[in-house]
Design a protein around this motif. Structure first.
Motif, short mmCIF file in Angstrom:
data_model
loop_
_atom_site.label_atom_id
_atom_site.label_comp_id
_atom_site.label_asym_id
_atom_site.label_seq_id
_atom_site.Cartn_x
_atom_site.Cartn_y
_atom_site.Cartn_z
N CYS A 179 7.33 -75.84 -39.24
CA CYS A 179 6.37 -75.16 -40.12
C CYS A 179 6.22 -75.94 -41.43
N LYS A 180 7.30 -76.53 -41.91
CA LYS A 180 7.23 -77.34 -43.13
C LYS A 180 6.46 -78.63 -42.86
N GLU A 181 6.74 -79.25 -41.72
CA GLU A 181 6.08 -80.51 -41.38
C GLU A 181 4.59 -80.34 -41.13
N LEU A 241 4.28 -69.08 -41.91
CA LEU A 241 4.26 -69.49 -40.50
C LEU A 241 5.61 -69.23 -39.84
N TYR A 242 6.69 -69.43 -40.59
CA TYR A 242 8.03 -69.17 -40.05
C TYR A 242 8.25 -67.68 -39.84
N ALA A 243 7.72 -66.85 -40.73
CA ALA A 243 7.82 -65.39 -40.55
C ALA A 243 7.14 -64.97 -39.26
N MET A 244 5.98 -65.56 -38.99
CA MET A 244 5.29 -65.27 -37.74
C MET A 244 6.12 -65.72 -36.56
N ALA A 245 6.82 -66.86 -36.72
CA ALA A 245 7.66 -67.37 -35.64
C ALA A 245 8.83 -66.42 -35.34
N ILE A 246 9.39 -65.79 -36.39
CA ILE A 246 10.50 -64.86 -36.17
C ILE A 246 10.06 -63.69 -35.30
N GLY A 275 4.56 -74.53 -49.66
CA GLY A 275 5.80 -74.05 -49.05
C GLY A 275 5.73 -72.57 -48.70
N PHE A 276 4.97 -71.78 -49.49
CA PHE A 276 4.80 -70.35 -49.18
C PHE A 276 4.07 -70.18 -47.85
N ILE A 277 3.07 -71.03 -47.60
CA ILE A 277 2.35 -70.95 -46.33
C ILE A 277 3.26 -71.35 -45.17
N LEU A 326 -0.78 -65.55 -51.59
CA LEU A 326 -0.07 -66.21 -50.49
C LEU A 326 0.85 -65.24 -49.76
N LEU A 327 1.45 -64.29 -50.49
CA LEU A 327 2.29 -63.28 -49.85
C LEU A 327 1.45 -62.35 -48.98
N SER A 328 0.21 -62.07 -49.40
CA SER A 328 -0.67 -61.26 -48.56
C SER A 328 -1.03 -62.01 -47.28
N VAL A 329 -1.14 -63.34 -47.37
CA VAL A 329 -1.36 -64.16 -46.17
C VAL A 329 -0.16 -64.03 -45.24
N ASN A 330 1.04 -64.03 -45.82
CA ASN A 330 2.27 -63.83 -45.04
C ASN A 330 2.21 -62.51 -44.28
N ASP A 331 1.84 -61.43 -44.97
CA ASP A 331 1.77 -60.12 -44.33
C ASP A 331 0.71 -60.09 -43.23
N THR A 332 -0.39 -60.80 -43.45
CA THR A 332 -1.44 -60.87 -42.43
C THR A 332 -0.93 -61.56 -41.17
#
Length: 288
Positions: free
Chosen positions: A283-285, A228-233, A222-224, A103-109
């Protein structure tokens, strides 16, 4: 001389973008190895608690079966159900590290995609009228168009008007720097939140007994949401910048047009900051 100073200051404002370095939102790389070592030790410590909770949930489930159906009325199928859930819970807990690292690798992607799609103008595209070739390199196409228009307007200002515009540009540049620090603060807070969430994940993974409504599944989703929030930043400052630059193309010429344009440049990033909290909730919703 004043024109060169104003156009140079304008270029700093247009390339500032009030954004952040994407590395603050990523978890790969050798620079994060020390932190990840600490998180692994926290994971191993809490995994014992997670296993104990799993056994407690198993006993509760088994007792509920006995209380509802009774020892004599219980079938082999219903009796084995808690044992099957226990096996699944142990498997999920055992492989929890691999699941969360995926899931963290998805975050980095997500972050890499958001950081890599900034619509930068190359030097070959930058030879617009009123600019030196390569002058708009490092800007988005919208910012390059605004820079060209505003630099042409600056060339027609007198000394008094130039001083006024210089003060406004300095204010815009300072605001851009402050907003960049605020976004960096949000990014660091995000990274600490995800790392601590990762560390205490074994406790959350202990509960898989409610199926698709279990706390374990909600926790992993919640990690996903955070990805999504990281991408929003990354995207929000760019989006504000694009909206601000787009509205500047239609501004009137002269001193008022230049000043109005500069004000819009540093008002838009404030709007992006204002919706950051709402976007995190979105992103949570989105994941239910």
């Amino acid at each position: 001389m004043l024109d060169d100073f104003l156009t140079g200051l304008l270029k700093k404002v247009m390339t500032g973008d009030s954004g952040i370095d994407s590395k603050w939102l990523q978890f790969g790389g050798s620079e994060n190895e020390t932190v990840m070592t600490f998180i692994r030790s926290l994971w191993n410590y809490l995994a014992i608690i997670g296993l104990c909770l799993t056994l407690i949930y198993f006993i509760i489930e088994l007792n509920q079966k006995l209380a509802i159906e009774g020892a004599q009325n219980m079938t082999m199928k219903s009796f084995m159900a808690p044992f099957l859930k226990l096996a699944i819970a142990v498997i999920v807990l055992h492989n929890g590290a691999n699941i969360t690292l995926t899931l963290l690798s998805v975050n980095d992607t997500f972050v890499n995609w958001a950081a890599g799609n900034s619509d930068i103008v190359s030097e070959e595209e930058a030879g617009a009228e009123g600019t030196i070739e390569g002058d708009t390199a490092g800007m988005s196409k919208a910012n390059a168009e605004v820079y060209t228009k505003m630099s042409n307007e600056i060339a027609d200002l007198n000394i008094v008007e130039g001083v006024i515009v210089a003060l406004v540009l300095l204010l815009a540049y300072l605001v851009s720097c402050v907003i960049s620090l605020v976004w960096a603060y949000k990014a660091i807070c995000y990274k600490i939140e995800v790392l601590y969430r990762l560390g205490i994940t074994p406790v959350a993974l202990a509960d898989t007994y409610s199926g698709q409504h279990s706390n374990a599944l909600k926790w992993l989703k919640g990690f996903i949401g955070l990805a999504l929030y990281a991408m929003a930043i990354i995207i929000l400052p760019k989006l504000a910048n694009l909206l601000g630059a787009g509205s500047l193309v239609a501004t009137d010429g002269g001193l008022w047009g230049v000043m109005k344009g500069v004000f819009i440049i540093f008002v838009a990033p404030f709007a992006a900051l204002g919706v950051a909290g709402t976007v995190k909730q979105m992103c949570k919703e989105a994941l239910g």
